[in-house]
Design a protein around this motif. Structure first.
Motif, PDB file in Angstrom:
ATOM      1  N   THR A   1       0.854  -1.182   0.000  1.00 56.11           N
ATOM      2  CA  THR A   1       0.000   0.000   0.000  1.00 56.11           C
ATOM      3  C   THR A   1       0.893   1.236   0.000  1.00 56.11           C
ATOM      4  OG1 THR A   1      -0.070   0.138   2.414  1.00 56.11           O
ATOM      5  CG2 THR A   1      -1.735  -1.256   1.328  1.00 56.11           C
ATOM      6  N   MET A   2       0.304   2.380  -0.268  1.00 53.17           N
ATOM      7  CA  MET A   2       1.085   3.609  -0.280  1.00 53.17           C
ATOM      8  C   MET A   2       1.652   3.893   1.109  1.00 53.17           C
ATOM      9  SD  MET A   2       0.908   4.526  -3.444  1.00 53.17           S
ATOM     10  CE  MET A   2       1.081   6.264  -3.813  1.00 53.17           C
TER      11      MET A   2
ATOM     12  N   TYR B   1       2.789  10.216  -3.886  1.00 54.50           N
ATOM     13  CA  TYR B   1       1.750  10.558  -4.856  1.00 54.50           C
ATOM     14  C   TYR B   1       2.281  11.464  -5.971  1.00 54.50           C
ATOM     15  CZ  TYR B   1      -1.724   8.397  -1.840  1.00 54.50           C
ATOM     16  OH  TYR B   1      -2.446   7.481  -1.100  1.00 54.50           O
TER      17      TYR B   1
ATOM     18  N   ARG C   1      -0.008   7.707  -8.720  1.00 55.11           N
ATOM     19  CA  ARG C   1      -1.278   8.354  -8.368  1.00 55.11           C
ATOM     20  C   ARG C   1      -2.033   7.657  -7.247  1.00 55.11           C
ATOM     21  NH1 ARG C   1      -4.421   8.745 -13.899  1.00 55.11           N
ATOM     22  NH2 ARG C   1      -3.491   6.658 -14.034  1.00 55.11           N
ATOM     23  N   ASN C   2      -2.012   6.327  -7.232  1.00 53.91           N
ATOM     24  CA  ASN C   2      -2.782   5.590  -6.234  1.00 53.91           C
ATOM     25  C   ASN C   2      -2.274   4.153  -6.155  1.00 53.91           C
ATOM     26  OD1 ASN C   2      -3.970   4.281  -8.538  1.00 53.91           O
ATOM     27  ND2 ASN C   2      -5.410   5.996  -8.686  1.00 53.91           N
ATOM     28  N   THR C   3      -2.886   3.355  -5.291  1.00 54.17           N
ATOM     29  CA  THR C   3      -2.447   1.977  -5.100  1.00 54.17           C
ATOM     30  C   THR C   3      -2.674   1.139  -6.351  1.00 54.17           C
ATOM     31  OG1 THR C   3      -2.901   2.108  -2.721  1.00 54.17           O
ATOM     32  CG2 THR C   3      -2.704  -0.088  -3.663  1.00 54.17           C
TER      33      THR C   3
ATOM     34  N   GLU D   1      -2.488   2.088  -9.473  1.00 54.64           N
ATOM     35  CA  GLU D   1      -1.391   2.358 -10.406  1.00 54.64           C
ATOM     36  C   GLU D   1      -0.101   1.722  -9.909  1.00 54.64           C
ATOM     37  OE1 GLU D   1       1.251   6.148 -11.840  1.00 54.64           O
ATOM     38  OE2 GLU D   1      -0.929   6.391 -11.930  1.00 54.64           O
TER      39      GLU D   1
END
Length: 236
Positions: free
Chosen positions: A42-43, A58, A62-64, A66
């Motif tokens: 996860t980020m 980020y 952009r997000n998990t 991606e």
């Protein structure tokens, strides 16, 4: 006094952290997946591993979703694309490439499930796409059908790998139990209420995942010759 101040300052000093880069972030995510599994990538967990804040990541991802797509693309470097330049029947060579891709997903069940929705788009995915399209072109598949077929073929790979992720059961074993429940339900079907299921019996579950996968590839590849795509406008 001066010496003590200098000593206290040196204890507070920390080595400079390496600058964040997208390549470095993805490489760390791949290492983390191999050790802890994709669910842990996860980020927030990745930021912890990189000793930074999630907000810093980020800028690069952009997000998990991606992030997982980028992890998959990194692993796609392991797909064997050599059949594209080999000799022999183009269909068999295409199936060998698709099998190599699916086997890679079999090795990472979590990634297989994620790949159903998280589409890669990096250089390794482009190399895979180009190899598949080259073989379809060699086989005389018209371009508009090839453009649609590749999506169906890769979806079949990822869906099959995700479906058969039970072959490496999760911690509580539910995946294998679900498969056994399905088999018991089919085999126990009544001839009176479900005559077609009862007539086929074990054949509904026959064959290994690999055998079914190869058969499915040939169904799709052979079917494209007889299935035109609808006449739709090409997006700009």
């Amino acid at each position: 006094m001066t010496g003590n101040s200098a000593a206290r300052q040196s204890r507070r000093e920390r080595p400079a952290k390496p600058a964040l880069t997208r390549d470095g972030i993805i490489a760390t995510a791949v290492d983390l997946m191999r050790v802890e599994g994709l669910e842990r990538v996860t980020m927030r967990r990745l930021a912890q591993e990189l000793d930074t804040g999630p907000a810093s990541l980020y800028v690069y991802v952009r997000n998990t979703a991606e992030l997982h797509a980028a992890v998959l693309d990194e692993l796609l470097a392991g797909v064997d694309l050599s059949p594209a330049a080999a000799e022999g029947d183009w269909r068999e060579r295409l199936v060998r490439i698709l099998m190599s891709y699916t086997e890679l997903l079999f090795e990472h069940p979590g990634l297989a499930r994620s790949a159903v929705a998280a589409r890669p788009f990096g250089k390794n995915f482009l190399n895979l796409t180009e190899a598949v399209l080259a073989l379809l072109h060699e086989g005389g598949v018209v371009p508009d059908r090839a453009a649609w077929l590749i999506d169906v073929l890769l979806q079949f790979c990822t869906a099959t790998a995700a479906e058969h992720a039970w072959r490496g059961p999760d911690e509580d074993g539910h995946n294998e139990e679900d498969w056994e429940a399905l088999a018991a339900g089919l085999m126990g079907a009544s001839e009176r209420t479900h005559p077609r299921i009862a007539a086929l019996g074990p054949r509904l579950l026959s064959g290994s995942p690999q055998e079914r996968l190869v058969w499915g590839f040939h169904v799709l590849i052979n079917g494209v010759a007889h299935t035109p795509v609808p006449d739709v406008p090409t997006p700009l």
